[in-house]
Design a protein around this motif. Structure first.
Motif, PDB file in Angstrom:
ATOM      1  N   GLU A  28      29.251  91.969 -33.549  1.00  0.00           N
ATOM      2  CA  GLU A  28      28.575  91.240 -34.618  1.00  0.00           C
ATOM      3  C   GLU A  28      28.178  89.830 -34.156  1.00  0.00           C
ATOM      4  N   THR A  82      35.085  94.480 -48.076  1.00  0.00           N
ATOM      5  CA  THR A  82      34.447  94.349 -49.387  1.00  0.00           C
ATOM      6  C   THR A  82      34.955  93.126 -50.136  1.00  0.00           C
ATOM      7  N   GLY A  83      35.694  92.301 -49.444  1.00  0.00           N
ATOM      8  CA  GLY A  83      36.156  91.048 -50.007  1.00  0.00           C
ATOM      9  C   GLY A  83      36.940  90.315 -48.938  1.00  0.00           C
ATOM     10  N   GLY A 135      38.800  91.136 -52.985  1.00  0.00           N
ATOM     11  CA  GLY A 135      39.594  89.949 -52.692  1.00  0.00           C
ATOM     12  C   GLY A 135      40.306  89.418 -53.927  1.00  0.00           C
ATOM     13  N   SER A 195      34.551  84.171 -42.741  1.00  0.00           N
ATOM     14  CA  SER A 195      34.625  85.111 -43.850  1.00  0.00           C
ATOM     15  C   SER A 195      33.383  86.000 -43.839  1.00  0.00           C
ATOM     16  N   GLN A 196      32.253  85.367 -43.614  1.00  0.00           N
ATOM     17  CA  GLN A 196      31.000  86.117 -43.531  1.00  0.00           C
ATOM     18  C   GLN A 196      31.023  87.106 -42.356  1.00  0.00           C
ATOM     19  N   LEU A 197      31.617  86.660 -41.269  1.00  0.00           N
ATOM     20  CA  LEU A 197      31.740  87.529 -40.097  1.00  0.00           C
ATOM     21  C   LEU A 197      32.570  88.773 -40.441  1.00  0.00           C
ATOM     22  N   GLN A 198      33.625  88.590 -41.216  1.00  0.00           N
ATOM     23  CA  GLN A 198      34.456  89.740 -41.600  1.00  0.00           C
ATOM     24  C   GLN A 198      33.675  90.729 -42.453  1.00  0.00           C
ATOM     25  N   LEU A 199      32.867  90.197 -43.373  1.00  0.00           N
ATOM     26  CA  LEU A 199      32.066  91.085 -44.212  1.00  0.00           C
ATOM     27  C   LEU A 199      31.105  91.899 -43.365  1.00  0.00           C
ATOM     28  N   ARG A 200      30.495  91.242 -42.397  1.00  0.00           N
ATOM     29  CA  ARG A 200      29.480  91.924 -41.599  1.00  0.00           C
ATOM     30  C   ARG A 200      30.066  92.838 -40.533  1.00  0.00           C
ATOM     31  N   ALA A 201      31.051  92.315 -39.819  1.00  0.00           N
ATOM     32  CA  ALA A 201      31.567  93.077 -38.682  1.00  0.00           C
ATOM     33  C   ALA A 201      32.478  94.215 -39.125  1.00  0.00           C
ATOM     34  N   LEU A 202      33.287  93.965 -40.152  1.00  0.00           N
ATOM     35  CA  LEU A 202      34.280  94.974 -40.547  1.00  0.00           C
ATOM     36  C   LEU A 202      33.865  95.730 -41.797  1.00  0.00           C
ATOM     37  N   PRO A 247      40.524  89.965 -44.308  1.00  0.00           N
ATOM     38  CA  PRO A 247      39.551  90.925 -44.836  1.00  0.00           C
ATOM     39  C   PRO A 247      40.220  91.825 -45.872  1.00  0.00           C
ATOM     40  N   ASN A 307      37.789  86.159 -52.832  1.00  0.00           N
ATOM     41  CA  ASN A 307      36.371  86.323 -52.588  1.00  0.00           C
ATOM     42  C   ASN A 307      35.972  87.780 -52.686  1.00  0.00           C
ATOM     43  N   GLU A 353      30.648  82.635 -49.334  1.00  0.00           N
ATOM     44  CA  GLU A 353      29.653  82.515 -48.257  1.00  0.00           C
ATOM     45  C   GLU A 353      28.420  81.744 -48.726  1.00  0.00           C
ATOM     46  N   LEU A 409      28.572  92.426 -51.531  1.00  0.00           N
ATOM     47  CA  LEU A 409      29.596  91.617 -52.177  1.00  0.00           C
ATOM     48  C   LEU A 409      29.019  90.921 -53.397  1.00  0.00           C
TER      49      LEU A 409
END
Lengths: 180, 222
Positions: free
Chosen positions: A133, B107-108, A89, B97-104, B132, A85, A50, A172
């Protein structure tokens, strides 16, 4: 302590280096999922994907495609392009990298998954989490990654990637930064 | 995806042989479930859409929240795609990818591409997977192994000449790991888009004799 990739990068003529330009390295690592695996590493130290400025990501993607083509030509078969990631990940080094992995029929690498059969309710609940979101981000934009500019422009710049203001996803980031 | 009978497949192959590139592209579009999703003929849960790309929720995911990002134009594999579409997809993938970290609260994540059936590609439309991840989910559980120095060297020597050719960079000391800095930027001008054929075949050549070393290495390493 230096990260593994920064260490390679700082050694001129390191044997692992296949290609180098102002922004990135292409290397043949000694720890691999399968032989023939090639790794693209941006020079500037960005822990997670990111945080990678868009122009660098663009360049990495184009080079990943070229490496993939080279592996097709030399080894036949197929390729996977993988970014691991975050710890969950599978990320091992706290420095973004793209892996290009040559594949052969029946090589049995665990790079596949059994497709989950999700019910409509499960899909709907996941979808609404995303939509909430996205709505939040619309109201209060999250810190964007570096603005997308053309790759050619970035290629001429020095890799002074420290300039961009990035507010990473802190969990992260903290977790990858705990990597040895 | 619907399976074809042997007869249907043969008839199709015959038909394909006699088609113009335009007809072939059209046929691929008709056959491709993702082209139909893009055209709105099959419903999907959209998470991103712009002029050239579409990101949807995978209904048969590796993990809950798995996103499929695809070019709107039909391409089977990445080497067929023009540079601007490749770069666009990967930067959109960063934001997803950032959306997955925030919405869900994942942790990777994994960004994943399969080029060719050998690589596990199941769809005939190029897909960039954004998956995710959570500790202990046991997905893409790859293990790394130590590669012998001599193998590492021989991989280096086999890949470098072809890669430099593709990059349009001159290799000054062939097959020598310690290279002097190439002065040329990596991107030869992107090819004319019209020159990209909608061929369903991967642009892969079979290995030539002098390249067998890599195969041998792969066999030694299990």
């Amino acid at each position: 302590m230096k990260c593994d990739y920064c260490e390679i990068i700082e050694q001129p003529n390191h044997t692992e280096i296949l290609y180098e330009d102002t922004d990135l390295f292409i290397i043949v690592k000694d720890m691999v999922i399968t032989p023939g695996q090639i790794t693209i590493v941006p020079k500037a130290h960005h822990p997670i994907v990111e945080m990678l400025p868009h122009p660098i990501m663009e360049k990495c993607a184009l080079l990943a495609n070229k490496v993939s083509m080279a592996l097709f030509d030399i080894m036949g078969g197929g390729t996977n392009i993988l970014i691991q990631n975050g710890l969950a990940g599978g990320q091992k080094v706290p420095h973004v990298a793209i892996e290009i992995i040559p594949r052969k029929e029946n090589d049995n690498l665990p790079l596949q998954w059994p497709p989950k059969q999700l019910g409509e309710a499960d899909l709907e609940s996941t979808y609404s989490l995303y939509q909430e979101e996205l709505a939040r981000e619309k109201k209060q934009p999250v810190d964007k990654i570096a603005p997308a500019t053309s790759t050619t422009a970035s290629a001429e710049e020095k890799p002074s990637a420290k300039k961009e203001k990035v507010k990473p996803d802190s969990y992260l980031l903290k977790s990858v930064n705990r990597l040895p | 995806m619907p399976e074809m009978t042997e007869e249907q497949r043969k008839a199709l192959e015959e038909k394909i042989k006699n088609m113009s590139p335009e007809q072939l592209a059209e046929l691929q579009k008709q056959q491709c479930i993702f082209c139909q999703i893009i055209a709105g003929k099959i419903p999907s849960k959209k998470l991103h859409e712009d002029d050239t790309s579409l990101g949807i929720l995978d209904i048969n995911p590796a993990a809950k929240g798995h996103i499929l990002l695809m070019p709107k134009q039909h391409f089977a594999i990445m080497p067929q795609m023009p540079d601007d579409i490749i770069t666009h997809l990967f930067t959109v993938a960063q934001t997803l990818s950032q959306l997955q970290l925030r919405a869900l609260k994942a942790t990777g994540t994994n960004l994943f591409v399969a080029n060719g059936p050998e690589a596990g590609q199941r769809a005939q439309h190029f897909l960039l997977h954004i998956i995710p991840r959570r500790e202990g989910d046991n997905l893409l559980a790859v293990e790394e192994k130590m590669l012998d120095k001599s193998y590492q060297k021989s991989i280096h020597a086999s890949v470098q000449p072809r890669l430099y050719e593709l990059l349009g960079v001159k290799l000054e000391k062939p097959a020598e790991p310690s290279l002097s800095q190439p002065k040329i930027q990596p991107e030869p001008k992107p090819q004319d888009q019209s020159s990209i054929e909608p061929s369903p075949q991967p642009a892969a050549k079979r290995p030539s004799k002098e390249d067998v070393s890599l195969d041998d290495i792969a066999n030694l390493f299990k």
